[in-house]
Design an enzyme around this catalytic site. Structure first.
Site, short mmCIF file in Angstrom:
data_model
loop_
_atom_site.label_atom_id
_atom_site.label_comp_id
_atom_site.label_asym_id
_atom_site.label_seq_id
_atom_site.Cartn_x
_atom_site.Cartn_y
_atom_site.Cartn_z
N HIS A 199 0.84 -1.20 0.00
CA HIS A 199 0.00 0.00 0.00
C HIS A 199 0.87 1.24 0.00
O HIS A 199 1.98 1.24 0.56
CB HIS A 199 -0.99 0.01 1.17
CG HIS A 199 -0.38 0.02 2.54
ND1 HIS A 199 0.05 1.18 3.16
CD2 HIS A 199 -0.16 -0.97 3.43
CE1 HIS A 199 0.50 0.90 4.37
NE2 HIS A 199 0.39 -0.40 4.56
N ASP A 243 -0.22 4.38 1.01
CA ASP A 243 -0.57 5.37 2.01
C ASP A 243 0.19 5.14 3.31
O ASP A 243 0.67 4.03 3.59
CB ASP A 243 -2.07 5.38 2.28
CG ASP A 243 -2.58 4.05 2.82
OD1 ASP A 243 -2.33 3.01 2.19
OD2 ASP A 243 -3.24 4.04 3.89
N ASP A 295 6.40 0.81 6.99
CA ASP A 295 4.98 0.50 6.77
C ASP A 295 4.39 1.41 5.71
O ASP A 295 3.79 2.43 6.01
CB ASP A 295 4.22 0.66 8.09
CG ASP A 295 2.78 0.22 8.00
OD1 ASP A 295 2.43 -0.46 7.02
OD2 ASP A 295 1.99 0.57 8.90
N GLU A 297 -5.06 1.81 2.80
CA GLU A 297 -5.02 0.57 3.59
C GLU A 297 -5.14 0.89 5.07
O GLU A 297 -5.77 0.14 5.83
CB GLU A 297 -3.72 -0.19 3.32
CG GLU A 297 -3.61 -1.54 3.99
CD GLU A 297 -3.01 -1.51 5.41
OE1 GLU A 297 -3.05 -2.54 6.09
OE2 GLU A 297 -2.50 -0.43 5.82
N GLU A 298 -4.55 2.00 5.48
CA GLU A 298 -4.46 2.32 6.90
C GLU A 298 -5.80 2.67 7.53
O GLU A 298 -5.90 2.77 8.75
CB GLU A 298 -3.47 3.47 7.11
CG GLU A 298 -2.02 3.16 6.75
CD GLU A 298 -1.35 2.19 7.71
OE1 GLU A 298 -2.04 1.72 8.64
OE2 GLU A 298 -0.17 1.92 7.54
N GLU A 356 3.90 -6.52 4.20
CA GLU A 356 3.90 -5.83 5.49
C GLU A 356 5.09 -6.31 6.33
O GLU A 356 5.56 -7.44 6.18
CB GLU A 356 2.59 -6.11 6.24
CG GLU A 356 1.35 -5.52 5.62
CD GLU A 356 1.16 -4.04 5.92
OE1 GLU A 356 2.07 -3.43 6.53
OE2 GLU A 356 0.11 -3.50 5.53
#
Length: 380
Positions: A70, A72, A101, A133-134, A161
């Site tokens: 991801h 973001d 992350d 995603e967050e 991740e």
């Protein structure tokens, strides 16, 4: 490692905070791929200012491997010792928001693109990059829905991740929601003429706590998790304007984590039923109360079988034995729900994520690039 670190610097420099437009970082990735002759599909989401990106290297019409990340990041917040959006080196670590992350994994993916292009791939490698995603794995849902038109059904998906390069087989599912509790305002000297929304919210919080404690006692249980049951908790409660005013509104935000085998929505539905049981007799007695509910985020658990072929492949690619379960959540469960076997395996430690001076080690990037080279070799 110079290429991966330089790419990470470029990625961190774009503050692609969740729930904000991400055209800048999508353009950066698209342009990098174009320089190596790779065409990327930019897939706008319904928000209109955010997009996913999907690219295929190798033949599109045969099953291959998805590398998923991801773009973001969470907001930087306070406590940083430098600019969070300017990657800097501290010893053998690189510091910046999103370094672990999960722009570190994305940087490694992009650094290996020239090697992917040069390899005689018999099976494709897909690069799948999502937004938001967050805040509940928002963007990836739209990308997964488009996969049938973009490629043959993949053999598997690696979600990068941070896992210290250990393949991870399982995580809990999640549902989070907001309750807006309505009452009737009044003067605190005559609470009998009003309906206190905070008091009703407190009863709901008690229901959440009792449900959580029932999960701890009765399960269902999954021995690889700590705690071994599903969980339920309130994270935010806000209401009222002054001590001498009976409040007419109170907001409660809650979250449930559900073990594999339990649909997170069953927790949601059980909570809603309990709330209805609280509210119905009050309304029947003429009290001006109501509870509005909305879902803030939802994703399923990841549950890859111990004997799944992807486990053996990921162990060989990473050089590490698989880990049975982790406590954090990812997009992997959504890929799995779409029929794509999925596993987590990425550089760095999850403990570094979402904190000031977030960082990733140079050795972490090196290990990730080594894994990706083995993935490439296996597809050739």
């Amino acid at each position: 490692m110079t290429d991966a670190a330089a790419l990470l610097s470029d990625l961190v420099a774009i503050p692609s905070v969740c729930r904000t437009p991400n055209g800048g970082i999508v353009a950066l990735v698209r342009d990098h791929l174009a320089r190596h002759g790779v065409e990327a599909a930019v897939l706008p989401g319904p928000e209109g200012d955010r997009a996913n990106l999907f690219a295929t290297i190798g033949p599109r019409d045969v099953p291959g491997i998805v590398l998923s990340g991801h773009l973001d990041v969470v907001p930087a917040g306070e406590g940083w010792t430098g600019d969070p959006f300017a990657l800097r080196r501290m010893g053998d670590r690189l510091v910046g928001r999103g370094a672990v992350d999960m722009k570190g994994f994305v940087a490694c993916m992009l650094a290996l693109v020239p090697e992917m292009v040069a390899a005689p791939l018999r099976r494709p490698i897909h690069l799948a990059l999502s937004y938001d995603e967050e805040v509940g794995c928002v963007g990836v849902r739209h990308m997964i829905a488009r996969l049938p038109e973009l490629c043959a059904t993949p053999l598997g998906c690696i979600v990068g991740e941070p896992s210290e390069m250990r393949p991870v087989l399982r995580h809990k599912g999640k549902v989070a929601g907001r309750l807006t509790v309505r009452g009737r305002a009044g003067h605190s000297s005559r609470p009998d003429l009003a309906d206190n929304a905070v008091h009703l919210a407190a009863d709901i919080v008690g229901l959440v706590r009792a449900t959580h404690e029932r999960f701890l006692r009765e399960g269902p249980f999954h021995p690889l998790f700590e705690p071994a049951s599903s969980t339920l908790q309130v994270g935010v409660i806000a209401g009222g304007t002054g001590v001498n005013v009976v409040p007419d509104t109170c907001r409660v935000e809650w979250e449930a984590r559900a073990v594999p085998g339990t649909d997170p929505m069953t927790v949601h539905d059980a909570l809603q039923a309990g709330i209805a049981d609280l509210v119905a007799p009050l309304q029947a007695a003429g009290r001006a109360v109501a509870v509005e509910s909305e879902i803030l985020s939802l994703y399923p658990a990841l549950d890859l079988a111990d004997d799944a072929p992807l486990r053996g492949l990921a162990e060989a690619w990473s050089g590490h034995a698989a880990l049975g379960a982790v406590s954090y959540g990812t997009e992997a469960g959504l890929f799995q729900a779409a029929g794509i076997p999925s596993i987590i395996c990425g550089p760095g430690r999850i403990a570094e994520a979402h904190r000031p001076d977030e960082s990733i080690g140079l050795a972490d990037l090196e290990a990730c690039c080594a894994m990706l080279r083995r993935v490439i070799a296996d597809q050739a």
